[in-house]
Design a protein around this motif. Structure first.
Motif, PDB file in Angstrom:
ATOM      1  N   LEU A  90       0.625  -1.213  -0.037  1.00  0.00           N
ATOM      2  CA  LEU A  90      -0.154  -0.247   0.346  1.00  0.00           C
ATOM      3  C   LEU A  90       0.657   1.271  -0.055  1.00  0.00           C
ATOM      4  CD1 LEU A  90      -2.732  -1.085   2.483  1.00  0.00           C
ATOM      5  CD2 LEU A  90      -3.133  -0.984   0.370  1.00  0.00           C
ATOM      6  N   VAL A  91       2.059   1.319   0.714  1.00  0.00           N
ATOM      7  CA  VAL A  91       3.415   2.578   0.886  1.00  0.00           C
ATOM      8  C   VAL A  91       3.423   2.633  -0.285  1.00  0.00           C
ATOM      9  CG1 VAL A  91       5.162   3.188   1.944  1.00  0.00           C
ATOM     10  CG2 VAL A  91       3.346   2.195   3.450  1.00  0.00           C
ATOM     11  N   GLU A  92       4.090   1.299  -1.082  1.00  0.00           N
ATOM     12  CA  GLU A  92       4.878   2.238  -2.272  1.00  0.00           C
ATOM     13  C   GLU A  92       3.349   1.995  -3.442  1.00  0.00           C
ATOM     14  OE1 GLU A  92       6.474  -2.392  -2.958  1.00  0.00           O
ATOM     15  OE2 GLU A  92       8.523  -2.075  -1.737  1.00  0.00           O
ATOM     16  N   ALA A  93       2.494   1.436  -3.636  1.00  0.00           N
ATOM     17  CA  ALA A  93       1.642   2.189  -4.678  1.00  0.00           C
ATOM     18  C   ALA A  93       1.239   3.390  -4.126  1.00  0.00           C
ATOM     19  CB  ALA A  93       0.396   1.206  -4.504  1.00  0.00           C
ATOM     20  N   ALA A  94       1.507   4.238  -3.690  1.00  0.00           N
ATOM     21  CA  ALA A  94       0.924   5.648  -3.556  1.00  0.00           C
ATOM     22  C   ALA A  94       2.399   5.946  -3.524  1.00  0.00           C
ATOM     23  CB  ALA A  94       0.736   5.943  -1.481  1.00  0.00           C
ATOM     24  N   GLU A  95       3.713   5.785  -4.269  1.00  0.00           N
ATOM     25  CA  GLU A  95       4.998   6.567  -5.004  1.00  0.00           C
ATOM     26  C   GLU A  95       5.108   7.969  -4.152  1.00  0.00           C
ATOM     27  OE1 GLU A  95       2.704   7.407  -8.242  1.00  0.00           O
ATOM     28  OE2 GLU A  95       3.819   5.422  -9.179  1.00  0.00           O
ATOM     29  N   GLY A  96       5.224   7.788  -2.479  1.00  0.00           N
ATOM     30  CA  GLY A  96       5.703   8.876  -1.904  1.00  0.00           C
ATOM     31  C   GLY A  96       4.632   9.487  -0.792  1.00  0.00           C
ATOM     32  N   LYS A  97       3.446   9.769  -1.456  1.00  0.00           N
ATOM     33  CA  LYS A  97       2.782  10.494  -0.477  1.00  0.00           C
ATOM     34  C   LYS A  97       2.209   9.837  -0.130  1.00  0.00           C
ATOM     35  CE  LYS A  97       2.890  13.985  -4.370  1.00  0.00           C
ATOM     36  NZ  LYS A  97       2.675  14.633  -5.935  1.00  0.00           N
ATOM     37  N   ALA A  98       2.126   8.703   0.763  1.00  0.00           N
ATOM     38  CA  ALA A  98       1.279   8.015   1.677  1.00  0.00           C
ATOM     39  C   ALA A  98       0.794   8.620   2.774  1.00  0.00           C
ATOM     40  CB  ALA A  98       2.207   6.649   2.089  1.00  0.00           C
ATOM     41  N   LEU A  99      -0.247   8.542   2.927  1.00  0.00           N
ATOM     42  CA  LEU A  99      -0.742   9.338   4.172  1.00  0.00           C
ATOM     43  C   LEU A  99      -2.052   8.108   5.161  1.00  0.00           C
ATOM     44  CD1 LEU A  99      -1.754  11.889   5.966  1.00  0.00           C
ATOM     45  CD2 LEU A  99      -3.963  12.194   3.946  1.00  0.00           C
ATOM     46  N   VAL A 100      -0.841   7.476   6.453  1.00  0.00           N
ATOM     47  CA  VAL A 100      -1.971   7.005   7.345  1.00  0.00           C
ATOM     48  C   VAL A 100      -2.132   7.240   8.011  1.00  0.00           C
ATOM     49  CG1 VAL A 100      -0.748   4.805   8.651  1.00  0.00           C
ATOM     50  CG2 VAL A 100       0.185   4.668   5.561  1.00  0.00           C
ATOM     51  N   LEU A 101      -3.561   6.656   8.675  1.00  0.00           N
ATOM     52  CA  LEU A 101      -3.486   7.281   9.541  1.00  0.00           C
ATOM     53  C   LEU A 101      -3.430   6.002  11.087  1.00  0.00           C
ATOM     54  CD1 LEU A 101      -5.545   9.215  12.117  1.00  0.00           C
ATOM     55  CD2 LEU A 101      -7.809   7.586  10.731  1.00  0.00           C
ATOM     56  N   VAL A 102      -2.784   6.220  12.665  1.00  0.00           N
ATOM     57  CA  VAL A 102      -3.043   5.812  13.017  1.00  0.00           C
ATOM     58  C   VAL A 102      -3.821   5.607  14.202  1.00  0.00           C
ATOM     59  CG1 VAL A 102      -1.742   4.069  14.564  1.00  0.00           C
ATOM     60  CG2 VAL A 102      -0.495   4.322  12.702  1.00  0.00           C
ATOM     61  N   LEU A 103      -4.501   4.743  14.777  1.00  0.00           N
ATOM     62  CA  LEU A 103      -5.515   5.388  15.405  1.00  0.00           C
ATOM     63  C   LEU A 103      -5.561   4.457  17.282  1.00  0.00           C
ATOM     64  CD1 LEU A 103      -9.108   6.190  13.682  1.00  0.00           C
ATOM     65  CD2 LEU A 103      -7.603   7.625  15.204  1.00  0.00           C
ATOM     66  N   ASP A 104      -4.914   4.616  17.992  1.00  0.00           N
ATOM     67  CA  ASP A 104      -4.276   4.413  19.361  1.00  0.00           C
ATOM     68  C   ASP A 104      -5.437   3.703  20.139  1.00  0.00           C
ATOM     69  OD1 ASP A 104      -2.807   3.231  21.014  1.00  0.00           O
ATOM     70  OD2 ASP A 104      -2.094   4.630  21.633  1.00  0.00           O
ATOM     71  N   GLY A 105      -6.148   3.395  20.697  1.00  0.00           N
ATOM     72  CA  GLY A 105      -7.566   2.364  21.776  1.00  0.00           C
ATOM     73  C   GLY A 105      -8.699   3.495  21.204  1.00  0.00           C
ATOM     74  N   VAL A 106      -8.944   4.064  20.470  1.00  0.00           N
ATOM     75  CA  VAL A 106     -10.693   4.293  19.707  1.00  0.00           C
ATOM     76  C   VAL A 106     -11.288   3.352  20.825  1.00  0.00           C
ATOM     77  CG1 VAL A 106     -12.269   5.247  18.495  1.00  0.00           C
ATOM     78  CG2 VAL A 106     -10.076   5.925  18.272  1.00  0.00           C
ATOM     79  N   GLN A 107     -12.797   3.584  21.579  1.00  0.00           N
ATOM     80  CA  GLN A 107     -13.156   2.501  22.305  1.00  0.00           C
ATOM     81  C   GLN A 107     -14.786   3.044  21.415  1.00  0.00           C
ATOM     82  OE1 GLN A 107     -12.664   0.536  24.320  1.00  0.00           O
ATOM     83  NE2 GLN A 107     -10.295   1.395  23.913  1.00  0.00           N
ATOM     84  N   ASP A 108     -15.254   4.227  21.271  1.00  0.00           N
ATOM     85  CA  ASP A 108     -16.272   4.309  20.113  1.00  0.00           C
ATOM     86  C   ASP A 108     -16.466   4.351  19.129  1.00  0.00           C
ATOM     87  OD1 ASP A 108     -19.314   5.403  19.957  1.00  0.00           O
ATOM     88  OD2 ASP A 108     -18.822   7.220  21.307  1.00  0.00           O
ATOM     89  N   PRO A 109     -18.171   3.566  18.852  1.00  0.00           N
ATOM     90  CA  PRO A 109     -18.018   2.950  17.666  1.00  0.00           C
ATOM     91  C   PRO A 109     -18.208   4.088  16.522  1.00  0.00           C
ATOM     92  CG  PRO A 109     -19.600   1.932  19.136  1.00  0.00           C
ATOM     93  CD  PRO A 109     -18.597   2.616  19.503  1.00  0.00           C
ATOM     94  N   HIS A 110     -18.883   4.905  17.189  1.00  0.00           N
ATOM     95  CA  HIS A 110     -19.677   6.019  16.263  1.00  0.00           C
ATOM     96  C   HIS A 110     -18.548   6.928  15.668  1.00  0.00           C
ATOM     97  CE1 HIS A 110     -23.179   5.143  18.782  1.00  0.00           C
ATOM     98  NE2 HIS A 110     -24.106   5.656  17.692  1.00  0.00           N
ATOM     99  N   ASN A 111     -17.445   7.331  16.725  1.00  0.00           N
ATOM    100  CA  ASN A 111     -15.783   7.712  16.858  1.00  0.00           C
ATOM    101  C   ASN A 111     -15.680   7.306  15.273  1.00  0.00           C
ATOM    102  OD1 ASN A 111     -16.325  10.024  18.218  1.00  0.00           O
ATOM    103  ND2 ASN A 111     -15.470   8.906  20.434  1.00  0.00           N
ATOM    104  N   LEU A 112     -15.121   5.649  15.924  1.00  0.00           N
ATOM    105  CA  LEU A 112     -14.385   5.292  14.513  1.00  0.00           C
ATOM    106  C   LEU A 112     -14.881   5.124  13.342  1.00  0.00           C
ATOM    107  CD1 LEU A 112     -11.755   3.501  13.742  1.00  0.00           C
ATOM    108  CD2 LEU A 112     -13.375   1.799  14.449  1.00  0.00           C
TER     109      LEU A 112
END
Length: 252
Positions: A90-112
């Motif tokens: 996935l990162v290689e396919a983005a060709e130097g413009k990867a934008l990754v979101l990391v969510l550390d411990g979101v508990q509420d399904p509405h928030n996710l």
């Protein structure tokens, strides 16, 4: 392997029929419902050769339980599930413009769900969250995300810290959002391979997550407070679309 599941609600079903019709097996609509949006979904599904059935409200309730379905559900076969092994590609396919979101411990399904909706709109490369001690993609998440949960790569990580280290080895620079950080989020360059890490609703970033960030940054708040005082889905939208803004300016 594909997994069969039910998605519920007007926005979620409409998005699935519009953007991923080949994986929608059937649509069930409340018999006698007058909502014009349900009529639109029915017509759109039939145009795409998706089976549509009008059923009693009790039948819909039986499929999705207590989830508010708004008169429509769909049986959905997700096209693909993702794991940490897919990140490199996935990162290689983005060709130097990867934008990754990391969510550390979101508990509420509405928030996710709201975070995934913003992530899809921003064109993220992948969304990563821990398999343990965090909400997983369920029917409520799918409904809140309006179909985004099944339209972008979502990766539950067995070991989040290790996955972050893997991202760094792939050339992804990792920024963690933390209220005590000295550096302003507005001062950083978000145009290359970047991962943005946001903490859960109550505790923010965990210690190991912080330690595996390349830089901690904060969203300046002239009115007071820090990033933890923002709803995580709001902070996600703010940060992702700053990245979108920077990249769109650079492309001109």
């Amino acid at each position: 392997m594909s997994t069969k599941q039910w998605i519920a609600g007007i926005n979620a079903v409409s998005a699935a029929v519009e953007h991923d019709a080949e994986n929608v097996r059937e649509v069930l609509i409340e018999a006698g419902a007058k909502n014009p949006r349900l009529t639109e979904i029915e017509a759109q599904a039939r145009r795409k050769d998706i089976d549509v059935r009008r059923v009693a409200t009790q039948a819909l309730d039986g499929v999705v339980g207590n989830l508010r379905h708004q008169g429509v559900v769909a049986r959905y076969a997700a096209a693909k599930t993702y794991s940490e092994n897919d990140l490199q590609g996935l990162v290689e396919a983005a060709e130097g413009k990867a934008l990754v979101l990391v969510l550390d411990g979101v508990q509420d399904p509405h928030n996710l769900g709201a975070c995934l909706r913003s992530a899809a709109a921003a064109g993220v490369t992948a969304v990563i969250f821990p398999k343990d001690k965090a909400v997983q993609v369920n029917a409520t998440v799918r409904k809140t995300s309006a179909g985004a949960a099944d339209s972008i790569p979502v990766i539950p990580a067995t070991n989040l810290a290790r996955t972050m280290r893997d991202l760094q080895q792939m050339g992804v620079w990792i920024y963690g959002l933390a209220g005590e950080a000295d550096m302003s989020f507005w001062s950083i360059d978000l145009r290359g391979n970047v991962a943005l890490v946001l903490g859960g609703e109550s505790d923010g970033l965990r210690r190991l997550t912080r330690e595996n960030c390349d830089q901690l940054v904060k969203i300046p708040m002239p009115g007071g407070g820090d990033v933890e005082s923002l709803n995580v889905s709001v902070a996600t939208g703010v940060t992702l679309f700053e990245a979108v803004r920077q990249r769109s300016v650079a492309a001109k």
